[in-house]
Design a protein around this motif. Structure first.
Motif, PDB file in Angstrom:
ATOM      1  N   LEU A 124      56.454  27.344  41.111  1.00  0.00           N
ATOM      2  CA  LEU A 124      55.613  27.576  39.936  1.00  0.00           C
ATOM      3  C   LEU A 124      54.814  28.869  40.088  1.00  0.00           C
ATOM      4  CD1 LEU A 124      54.327  23.952  39.320  1.00  0.00           C
ATOM      5  CD2 LEU A 124      55.443  25.353  37.576  1.00  0.00           C
ATOM      6  N   VAL A 125      54.193  29.041  41.250  1.00  0.00           N
ATOM      7  CA  VAL A 125      53.410  30.255  41.485  1.00  0.00           C
ATOM      8  C   VAL A 125      54.306  31.487  41.413  1.00  0.00           C
ATOM      9  CG1 VAL A 125      52.049  31.534  43.179  1.00  0.00           C
ATOM     10  CG2 VAL A 125      51.619  29.090  42.819  1.00  0.00           C
ATOM     11  N   ASP A 126      55.458  31.430  42.072  1.00  0.00           N
ATOM     12  CA  ASP A 126      56.366  32.585  42.066  1.00  0.00           C
ATOM     13  C   ASP A 126      56.843  32.897  40.651  1.00  0.00           C
ATOM     14  OD1 ASP A 126      56.102  32.821  44.781  1.00  0.00           O
ATOM     15  OD2 ASP A 126      58.031  31.873  45.257  1.00  0.00           O
ATOM     16  N   HIS A 127      57.141  31.863  39.883  1.00  0.00           N
ATOM     17  CA  HIS A 127      57.647  32.063  38.520  1.00  0.00           C
ATOM     18  C   HIS A 127      56.676  32.886  37.684  1.00  0.00           C
ATOM     19  CE1 HIS A 127      59.740  31.130  34.764  1.00  0.00           C
ATOM     20  NE2 HIS A 127      58.567  30.852  34.245  1.00  0.00           N
ATOM     21  N   PHE A 128      55.409  32.573  37.778  1.00  0.00           N
ATOM     22  CA  PHE A 128      54.431  33.267  36.946  1.00  0.00           C
ATOM     23  C   PHE A 128      53.914  34.553  37.588  1.00  0.00           C
ATOM     24  CE2 PHE A 128      54.193  28.831  35.501  1.00  0.00           C
ATOM     25  CZ  PHE A 128      54.482  29.034  34.168  1.00  0.00           C
ATOM     26  N   GLU A 129      53.919  34.626  38.912  1.00  0.00           N
ATOM     27  CA  GLU A 129      53.437  35.825  39.595  1.00  0.00           C
ATOM     28  C   GLU A 129      54.471  36.952  39.627  1.00  0.00           C
ATOM     29  OE1 GLU A 129      50.527  36.918  41.253  1.00  0.00           O
ATOM     30  OE2 GLU A 129      49.609  35.325  40.055  1.00  0.00           O
ATOM     31  N   ASP A 130      55.748  36.604  39.473  1.00  0.00           N
ATOM     32  CA  ASP A 130      56.802  37.610  39.595  1.00  0.00           C
ATOM     33  C   ASP A 130      56.609  38.788  38.645  1.00  0.00           C
ATOM     34  OD1 ASP A 130      58.144  36.437  41.658  1.00  0.00           O
ATOM     35  OD2 ASP A 130      59.688  35.490  40.422  1.00  0.00           O
ATOM     36  N   MET A 132      53.752  40.047  37.726  1.00  0.00           N
ATOM     37  CA  MET A 132      52.525  40.774  38.042  1.00  0.00           C
ATOM     38  C   MET A 132      52.851  42.015  38.867  1.00  0.00           C
ATOM     39  SD  MET A 132      50.133  39.074  36.558  1.00  0.00           S
ATOM     40  CE  MET A 132      48.616  39.660  37.324  1.00  0.00           C
ATOM     41  N   PRO A 133      52.054  43.083  38.743  1.00  0.00           N
ATOM     42  CA  PRO A 133      52.330  44.294  39.522  1.00  0.00           C
ATOM     43  C   PRO A 133      52.208  44.074  41.023  1.00  0.00           C
ATOM     44  CG  PRO A 133      50.226  44.462  38.355  1.00  0.00           C
ATOM     45  CD  PRO A 133      50.912  43.254  37.820  1.00  0.00           C
ATOM     46  N   GLU A 134      51.313  43.197  41.428  1.00  0.00           N
ATOM     47  CA  GLU A 134      51.169  42.871  42.851  1.00  0.00           C
ATOM     48  C   GLU A 134      51.128  41.348  42.975  1.00  0.00           C
ATOM     49  OE1 GLU A 134      47.838  44.843  44.586  1.00  0.00           O
ATOM     50  OE2 GLU A 134      48.498  46.841  43.959  1.00  0.00           O
ATOM     51  N   PRO A 135      52.299  40.700  42.994  1.00  0.00           N
ATOM     52  CA  PRO A 135      52.344  39.231  42.983  1.00  0.00           C
ATOM     53  C   PRO A 135      51.621  38.607  44.175  1.00  0.00           C
ATOM     54  CG  PRO A 135      54.512  40.180  42.569  1.00  0.00           C
ATOM     55  CD  PRO A 135      53.634  41.297  43.019  1.00  0.00           C
ATOM     56  N   ARG A 136      50.901  37.531  43.900  1.00  0.00           N
ATOM     57  CA  ARG A 136      50.267  36.749  44.958  1.00  0.00           C
ATOM     58  C   ARG A 136      51.141  35.531  45.237  1.00  0.00           C
ATOM     59  NH1 ARG A 136      44.639  37.425  45.656  1.00  0.00           N
ATOM     60  NH2 ARG A 136      44.851  35.746  47.183  1.00  0.00           N
ATOM     61  N   ARG A 137      51.442  35.295  46.482  1.00  0.00           N
ATOM     62  CA  ARG A 137      52.286  34.179  46.879  1.00  0.00           C
ATOM     63  C   ARG A 137      51.461  33.101  47.566  1.00  0.00           C
ATOM     64  NH1 ARG A 137      56.247  35.718  43.542  1.00  0.00           N
ATOM     65  NH2 ARG A 137      57.068  37.788  44.076  1.00  0.00           N
ATOM     66  N   MET A 138      51.920  31.876  47.465  1.00  0.00           N
ATOM     67  CA  MET A 138      51.191  30.790  48.115  1.00  0.00           C
ATOM     68  C   MET A 138      51.171  30.954  49.624  1.00  0.00           C
ATOM     69  SD  MET A 138      52.005  27.251  46.067  1.00  0.00           S
ATOM     70  CE  MET A 138      50.995  26.303  47.220  1.00  0.00           C
ATOM     71  N   ARG A 139      52.216  31.587  50.172  1.00  0.00           N
ATOM     72  CA  ARG A 139      52.308  31.760  51.617  1.00  0.00           C
ATOM     73  C   ARG A 139      52.451  33.235  51.976  1.00  0.00           C
ATOM     74  NH1 ARG A 139      52.740  27.204  54.414  1.00  0.00           N
ATOM     75  NH2 ARG A 139      53.047  25.273  53.250  1.00  0.00           N
ATOM     76  N   GLY A 140      51.750  34.080  51.235  1.00  0.00           N
ATOM     77  CA  GLY A 140      51.830  35.509  51.491  1.00  0.00           C
ATOM     78  C   GLY A 140      51.221  35.916  52.812  1.00  0.00           C
TER      79      GLY A 140
END
Length: 214
Positions: A124-130, A132-140
């Motif tokens: 879910l996070v990746d789907h919406f963050e993808d 974004m110019p600088e995506p935030r990941r749950m396990r970044g």
């Protein structure tokens, strides 16, 4: 939802497109203890599954309130919608209406394991963050991973195989072409009921109708 053959959307692919483009859903249950219960969560399609399968999560204690896994529930997904003035038709007597696209999907949810739930949350996070110019990941970062593990325990992951659906795409299909063009122009304008998203949906619907008739 009352159906009308002119507006019925029976295509599974059409419903999948609606879910992909408008993933904010309403989950409705009739629980033995609480009666009717509604909650709102983002949903994703399980693109590897056959048919329509939704992946989502709920925050605790919604899984208890909804009695998830014990009975069928309904998931409502809604696309662009808006007011259509009779002044956009012609000089003949007419009433206003509302154009919209929506689907009611039915299925019994499967509760996921903690590991599966974490994968759904990451998806879910990746789907919406993808986008974004600088995506935030749950396990970044290690700090992100530790935080994700802490908050994941407050959620319950769900897989919902959809066994049936009722969908409606009401986009003035019962109006002549010149009226449809006038409605789209008003929706693309700057009036009080302008809606570019609804205009785009109307264009897509009527282009598909014209192609089918050709």
């Amino acid at each position: 939802m009352r159906q009308n053959p002119s507006f019925s959307m029976a295509s599974e692919e059409g419903v999948k497109r609606l879910i992909r483009e408008h993933p904010w859903a309403t989950i409705v249950s009739r629980a033995d203890a609480a009666g009717l219960v509604a909650s709102h969560y983002p949903v994703l399609l399980d693109e590897d599954a056959s048919g329509i399968v939704l992946l989502t999560h709920v925050g605790r204690p919604d899984e208890v309130v909804h009695e998830l896994g014990r009975h069928e529930l309904m998931v409502i997904v809604q696309g662009p919608h808006g007011y259509i003035s009779p002044g956009w038709y012609d000089a003949n007597p007419a009433v206003p209406t509302w154009n919209f696209v929506t689907a009611h999907l039915y299925g019994t949810p499967e509760l996921l394991s903690d590991a599966e739930n974490l994968r759904v949350l990451e998806g879910l996070v990746d789907h919406f963050e993808d986008r974004m110019p600088e995506p935030r990941r749950m396990r970044g970062t290690p700090e992100d991973s530790a935080y994700a593990d802490r908050i994941a325990v407050g959620t319950v992951g769900l897989r919902i195989p959809i066994t049936r659906f009722v969908a409606k795409n009401k986009m003035s299909q019962n109006r002549p072409a010149e009226t449809v063009d006038r409605i789209i122009a008003e929706l693309e304008g700057d009036g009080p009921y302008a809606s570019p998203a609804l205009a785009a949906e109307m264009r897509r619907t009527h282009e598909a109708l014209r192609a089918a008739r050709a």
